[in-house]
Design a protein around this motif. Structure first.
Motif, PDB file in Angstrom:
ATOM      1  N   UNK A 148      25.926 -17.800 -12.006  1.00 44.56           N
ATOM      2  CA  UNK A 148      25.997 -16.730 -11.008  1.00 44.56           C
ATOM      3  C   UNK A 148      26.284 -17.292  -9.622  1.00 44.56           C
ATOM      4  N   UNK A 149      25.586 -18.352  -9.262  1.00 45.43           N
ATOM      5  CA  UNK A 149      25.734 -18.919  -7.925  1.00 45.43           C
ATOM      6  C   UNK A 149      27.094 -19.577  -7.721  1.00 45.43           C
ATOM      7  N   UNK A 150      27.593 -20.181  -8.744  1.00 50.74           N
ATOM      8  CA  UNK A 150      28.871 -20.888  -8.625  1.00 50.74           C
ATOM      9  C   UNK A 150      30.062 -19.935  -8.642  1.00 50.74           C
ATOM     10  N   UNK A 151      29.995 -18.899  -9.464  1.00 54.59           N
ATOM     11  CA  UNK A 151      31.168 -18.060  -9.669  1.00 54.59           C
ATOM     12  C   UNK A 151      31.050 -16.648  -9.102  1.00 54.59           C
ATOM     13  N   UNK A 152      29.905 -16.009  -9.247  1.00 55.44           N
ATOM     14  CA  UNK A 152      29.793 -14.608  -8.838  1.00 55.44           C
ATOM     15  C   UNK A 152      29.540 -14.428  -7.345  1.00 55.44           C
ATOM     16  N   UNK A 153      28.570 -15.148  -6.835  1.00 50.61           N
ATOM     17  CA  UNK A 153      28.188 -14.929  -5.447  1.00 50.61           C
ATOM     18  C   UNK A 153      29.339 -15.154  -4.468  1.00 50.61           C
ATOM     19  N   UNK A 179      22.540 -12.753  -0.068  1.00 54.03           N
ATOM     20  CA  UNK A 179      21.324 -13.347   0.497  1.00 54.03           C
ATOM     21  C   UNK A 179      20.103 -12.963  -0.330  1.00 54.03           C
ATOM     22  N   UNK A 180      20.028 -11.714  -0.747  1.00 51.57           N
ATOM     23  CA  UNK A 180      18.905 -11.273  -1.583  1.00 51.57           C
ATOM     24  C   UNK A 180      18.892 -12.031  -2.912  1.00 51.57           C
ATOM     25  N   UNK A 181      20.063 -12.152  -3.529  1.00 53.21           N
ATOM     26  CA  UNK A 181      20.153 -12.834  -4.824  1.00 53.21           C
ATOM     27  C   UNK A 181      19.766 -14.294  -4.686  1.00 53.21           C
ATOM     28  N   UNK A 182      20.266 -14.965  -3.660  1.00 58.61           N
ATOM     29  CA  UNK A 182      19.909 -16.377  -3.457  1.00 58.61           C
ATOM     30  C   UNK A 182      18.398 -16.541  -3.224  1.00 58.61           C
ATOM     31  N   UNK A 183      17.798 -15.646  -2.458  1.00 60.84           N
ATOM     32  CA  UNK A 183      16.358 -15.713  -2.205  1.00 60.84           C
ATOM     33  C   UNK A 183      15.578 -15.500  -3.504  1.00 60.84           C
ATOM     34  N   UNK A 228      30.961  -8.003  -8.599  1.00 60.94           N
ATOM     35  CA  UNK A 228      31.650  -9.238  -8.964  1.00 60.94           C
ATOM     36  C   UNK A 228      32.681  -8.990 -10.056  1.00 60.94           C
ATOM     37  N   UNK A 229      32.331  -8.170 -11.031  1.00 60.82           N
ATOM     38  CA  UNK A 229      33.255  -7.901 -12.130  1.00 60.82           C
ATOM     39  C   UNK A 229      34.537  -7.251 -11.662  1.00 60.82           C
TER      40      UNK A 229
END
Length: 156
Positions: free
Chosen positions: A52-57, A69-73, A121-122
């Motif tokens: 997720x962090x490498x491709x979606x965010x 920011x919410x997802x990373x937190x 993202x999709x």
């Protein structure tokens, strides 16, 4: 639901099934089951977060910085939680309530991602990026299968 969203949602469901097994294993007297399930779960979850962090965010960061920011937190909180729980499992001090709390948080996190992040993202993910995410998740599953196949660290 786009193909990327469907695959990542399915991965959430598989991770949830491993969590359910973990909650059962923590109360079971069978030696080694908890550690084996934990190993499977942790490796799958870490690969999922990395994908997720490498491709979606990066796909949605410019248009939805608050969502990223919410997802990373939340990912940081998840990593902290699994580090703590992993130590408790190694020390044989893990409690079902700790696992139940992780289940609750991961379900909330997954629900939010399923409803927001994956759709965003999709819609933006090129086919090559989608393929790479699918491959990363498939390799994570294969690594778990390889770890529990005959001749390796077999499950008790």
């Amino acid at each position: 639901m786009n193909q990327l969203q469907a695959k990542l949602t399915r991965d959430h469901e598989e991770l949830d099934a491993l969590l359910q097994r973990l909650a059962e294993d923590v109360e079971a007297p069978a030696g080694g089951a908890l550690e084996a399930t934990w190993s499977d779960f942790e490796s799958r979850l870490v690969r999922h977060l990395q994908a997720e962090e490498r491709f979606l965010l990066p796909l949605v960061e410019a248009s939805n910085p608050e969502e990223v920011a919410r997802t990373r937190a939340e990912h940081a909180r998840i990593r902290d939680s699994i580090a703590e729980l992993g130590v408790a499992i190694e020390l044989h001090t893990a409690r079902k309530s700790d696992i139940d709390e992780l289940i609750r948080f991961l379900r909330e996190h997954a629900k939010h991602e399923d409803e927001a992040l994956y759709q965003l993202a999709g819609d933006k993910a090129p086919v090559a990026v989608q393929h790479r995410i699918f491959e990363d998740l498939k390799h994570a599953v294969r690594a778990v299968i390889r770890d529990v196949s005959p001749g390796s660290r077999a499950r008790p």
